[in-house]
Enzyme design. Sequence first.
Site, mmCIF file in Angstrom:
data_model
loop_
_atom_site.group_PDB
_atom_site.id
_atom_site.type_symbol
_atom_site.label_atom_id
_atom_site.label_comp_id
_atom_site.label_asym_id
_atom_site.label_seq_id
_atom_site.Cartn_x
_atom_site.Cartn_y
_atom_site.Cartn_z
ATOM 1 N N ASP A 80 -7.022 4.142 -4.697
ATOM 2 C CA ASP A 80 -7.800 3.923 -3.548
ATOM 3 C C ASP A 80 -8.162 5.500 -3.187
ATOM 4 O O ASP A 80 -8.499 6.152 -4.136
ATOM 5 C CB ASP A 80 -6.587 3.747 -2.328
ATOM 6 C CG ASP A 80 -7.369 3.129 -0.932
ATOM 7 O OD1 ASP A 80 -7.730 2.084 -0.989
ATOM 8 O OD2 ASP A 80 -7.331 3.877 0.098
ATOM 9 N N LYS A 114 0.877 -1.230 -0.069
ATOM 10 C CA LYS A 114 -0.020 0.030 0.046
ATOM 11 C C LYS A 114 0.897 1.147 0.062
ATOM 12 O O LYS A 114 2.113 1.070 0.441
ATOM 13 C CB LYS A 114 -0.622 0.057 1.480
ATOM 14 C CG LYS A 114 -2.104 0.880 1.159
ATOM 15 C CD LYS A 114 -3.056 -0.145 0.449
ATOM 16 C CE LYS A 114 -4.352 0.609 -0.118
ATOM 17 N NZ LYS A 114 -5.587 -0.049 -0.265
HETATM 18 P P1 NDP Z 1 -13.093 7.705 -2.901
HETATM 19 O O1 NDP Z 1 -11.839 8.695 -2.880
HETATM 20 O O2 NDP Z 1 -13.218 7.518 -4.400
HETATM 21 O O3 NDP Z 1 -14.272 7.853 -2.078
HETATM 22 C C1 NDP Z 1 -14.134 8.135 -0.870
HETATM 23 C C2 NDP Z 1 -15.392 8.474 -0.183
HETATM 24 O O4 NDP Z 1 -15.426 8.288 0.963
HETATM 25 C C3 NDP Z 1 -16.083 9.951 -0.545
HETATM 26 O O5 NDP Z 1 -17.271 10.128 -0.910
HETATM 27 C C4 NDP Z 1 -15.434 10.524 0.757
HETATM 28 O O6 NDP Z 1 -16.163 11.657 0.957
HETATM 29 C C5 NDP Z 1 -15.957 9.610 1.616
HETATM 30 N N1 NDP Z 1 -15.131 9.932 3.007
HETATM 31 C C6 NDP Z 1 -13.620 9.733 2.834
HETATM 32 N N2 NDP Z 1 -13.233 10.086 4.298
HETATM 33 C C7 NDP Z 1 -14.511 10.225 4.971
HETATM 34 C C8 NDP Z 1 -14.700 10.402 6.265
HETATM 35 N N3 NDP Z 1 -13.736 10.694 7.201
HETATM 36 N N4 NDP Z 1 -15.958 10.636 6.665
HETATM 37 C C9 NDP Z 1 -16.875 10.412 5.796
HETATM 38 N N5 NDP Z 1 -16.858 9.904 4.558
HETATM 39 C C10 NDP Z 1 -15.732 10.037 4.098
HETATM 40 O O7 NDP Z 1 -12.140 6.307 -2.292
HETATM 41 P P2 NDP Z 1 -12.749 4.900 -2.705
HETATM 42 O O8 NDP Z 1 -14.259 4.949 -2.909
HETATM 43 O O9 NDP Z 1 -11.735 4.260 -3.814
HETATM 44 O O10 NDP Z 1 -12.355 4.301 -1.431
HETATM 45 C C11 NDP Z 1 -13.277 4.075 -0.204
HETATM 46 C C12 NDP Z 1 -12.977 2.880 0.444
HETATM 47 O O11 NDP Z 1 -12.807 1.754 -0.038
HETATM 48 C C13 NDP Z 1 -11.441 3.171 1.359
HETATM 49 O O12 NDP Z 1 -11.497 2.483 2.769
HETATM 50 C C14 NDP Z 1 -10.713 2.358 0.538
HETATM 51 O O13 NDP Z 1 -9.408 1.873 1.049
HETATM 52 C C15 NDP Z 1 -11.612 1.237 -0.065
HETATM 53 N N6 NDP Z 1 -11.237 0.408 -0.959
HETATM 54 C C16 NDP Z 1 -11.040 0.806 -2.356
HETATM 55 C C17 NDP Z 1 -10.838 0.135 -3.393
HETATM 56 C C18 NDP Z 1 -10.794 0.829 -4.700
HETATM 57 O O14 NDP Z 1 -10.417 -0.178 -5.918
HETATM 58 N N7 NDP Z 1 -10.884 1.934 -4.873
HETATM 59 C C19 NDP Z 1 -10.650 -1.154 -3.112
HETATM 60 C C20 NDP Z 1 -10.768 -1.785 -1.991
HETATM 61 C C21 NDP Z 1 -11.197 -1.195 -0.945
HETATM 62 P P3 NDP Z 1 -15.468 13.302 0.705
HETATM 63 O O15 NDP Z 1 -15.355 13.426 -0.908
HETATM 64 O O16 NDP Z 1 -16.320 14.257 1.433
HETATM 65 O O17 NDP Z 1 -14.200 13.028 1.573
HETATM 66 O O1 2IT Z 2 -7.731 -1.951 -0.952
HETATM 67 C C1 2IT Z 2 -7.857 -2.113 -2.133
HETATM 68 O O2 2IT Z 2 -7.972 -3.501 -2.430
HETATM 69 C C2 2IT Z 2 -7.502 -1.274 -3.352
HETATM 70 N N1 2IT Z 2 -7.238 -0.153 -3.045
HETATM 71 C C3 2IT Z 2 -7.203 -1.611 -4.651
HETATM 72 C C4 2IT Z 2 -5.841 -2.311 -4.788
HETATM 73 C C5 2IT Z 2 -5.537 -2.718 -6.104
HETATM 74 O O3 2IT Z 2 -4.365 -3.150 -6.366
HETATM 75 O O4 2IT Z 2 -6.453 -2.742 -7.199
#
Ligand code: NDP
Ligand code: 2IT
Length: 449
Positions: free
Chosen positions: A169, A129
């Site tokens: 992420d 990460k």
């Molecule tokens: P994004 O940046 O696309 O979106 C994050 C979302 O979460 C936004 O709507 C944001 O709102 C909200 N958010 C962030 N911090 C807070 C907080 N403190 N309180 C409330 N809302 C919050 O990120 P992702 O969708 O990619 O990631 C979301 C989660 O999923 C993370 O935990 C990430 O590690 C996990 N994840 C992501 C993957 C991926 O492929 N992208 C894969 C697996 C897991 P705002 O804009 O207001 O900050």
């Molecule tokens: O938390 C996760 O699994 C991710 N942010 C995606 C990682 C990846 O290599 O696609």
Amino acid sequence: MFSNKLNIEEFMQGLIKRNPHEPEFHQAVREVAESVIPYINQNPQYIETRILERMTEPDRVISFRVCWEDDDGRIRVNRGYRVQFNNAIGPYKGGLRFTTHLTLDTLKFLGFEQTFKNSLTTLPLGAAKGGSDFNPKGKSDREVMRFCQAFMSELHKHIGPDMDIPAGDIGVGGREISYLFGQYKRLENRFHGVLTGKGLEYGGSLIRKEATGFGTVFFMNEMLKHHGESLDGKRCVVSGSGNVALYTAEKIMQLGGIVIAMSDSSGVIHVKDGLTLEQLNWLIDLKEHRRGRIKEFADHFNCEFVPDSKVWTIPAQLAFACATQNELTIDDAKTLVSNGCIAVAEGANMPSTLEAAHYLKENKVLFAPAKAANAGGVAVSGLEMTQNSMRLSWSMEELEDRLKTIMKQIHKQCIQHGQEDGEHVDYVRGANIAGFKKVADAMLAYGVV
Ligand code: NDP
Ligand code: 2IT
């Protein structure tokens, strides 16, 4: 001869001593230790070889200065990281997070979780990460580009298609991956799949963008089916409105569920009759292209907006935690239970506190932990790597089928190691033990390294 049984509290004390002031890392390790240590104690080959001590120590932590110039000509300094956690079963693989106040603690918890998650995907993927304390919010495209170029100017020395393959992420989406890939290509003079989540024009995979959210809903569907339930007609709340949340909502709707609330860090939208497809597409455009706030949705569609609130207060049968770590606390868990919630799926990484997860389990709420439920994102990243190596690309149908199959296999592994007496399945234990076993056995095979 060294096979004294492991004790969870003693193990945790040692870990905390070696890694002080890292509460998120401690939390992620404790969650695993609670289910894996009893298993290790029944399998002494893992005790003598100190596998859990080895798995909780990252292979390497890289930290570097990122210096760039903003639109006003001011010099900005950020810190970049890559935590290469474990490559026992494949090259390092995991996302990059760009957000204010990002610390090594957070990246260590995420890298540790990734080890188990990537193992569960059934694909040959190690774990890493990385990221930076750079916040893309409010920055111009050119500022984001200059930052990404500066970040990659150092990172490129440590990654490669058979070494370490980063992805997105929080705060790192298609725009950032494009700038990062462009700079990598310029520095290395090579065109290969060193990042995933790329644009379709230059080696990206169909449905990578949707994969984490889709996978989370496929997992929820499997879990419900296994317990004689279905998504059809269920009222659902989804926290966040980023990459994971948006496509979680889309798949819920495709499978007959009703999405009644979503959020961002400023508050919650409550759509009592459920989002329509038109509204969801409007929200996707707002978030992906116009980089707007969720309140604009409420203003546009004249629905309720509750500032500084969480979706968990809105009564629903299914809850999807798709925003960030520790967003679902013990109080939230109590509210969910008292409002009749039957299942929770973690689309985000470690969104539930330990107390919340325990409470949900005690109250027989089906609980899909992150390392199982959100593994679809990294799994399709693995499929993107395969397509890049073959210099071919698969169709949307082929990829969605493969994703569905992988999520079913993850569910099966959870059942295999998490089925308890009677109906109940402890998905946390199942995911932790299944994820652990594959990595631990590979490490054992390598000897003392
Ligand atoms: P994004 O940046 O696309 O979106 C994050 C979302 O979460 C936004 O709507 C944001 O709102 C909200 N958010 C962030 N911090 C807070 C907080 N403190 N309180 C409330 N809302 C919050 O990120 P992702 O969708 O990619 O990631 C979301 C989660 O999923 C993370 O935990 C990430 O590690 C996990 N994840 C992501 C993957 C991926 O492929 N992208 C894969 C697996 C897991 P705002 O804009 O207001 O900050
Ligand atoms: O938390 C996760 O699994 C991710 N942010 C995606 C990682 C990846 O290599 O696609």
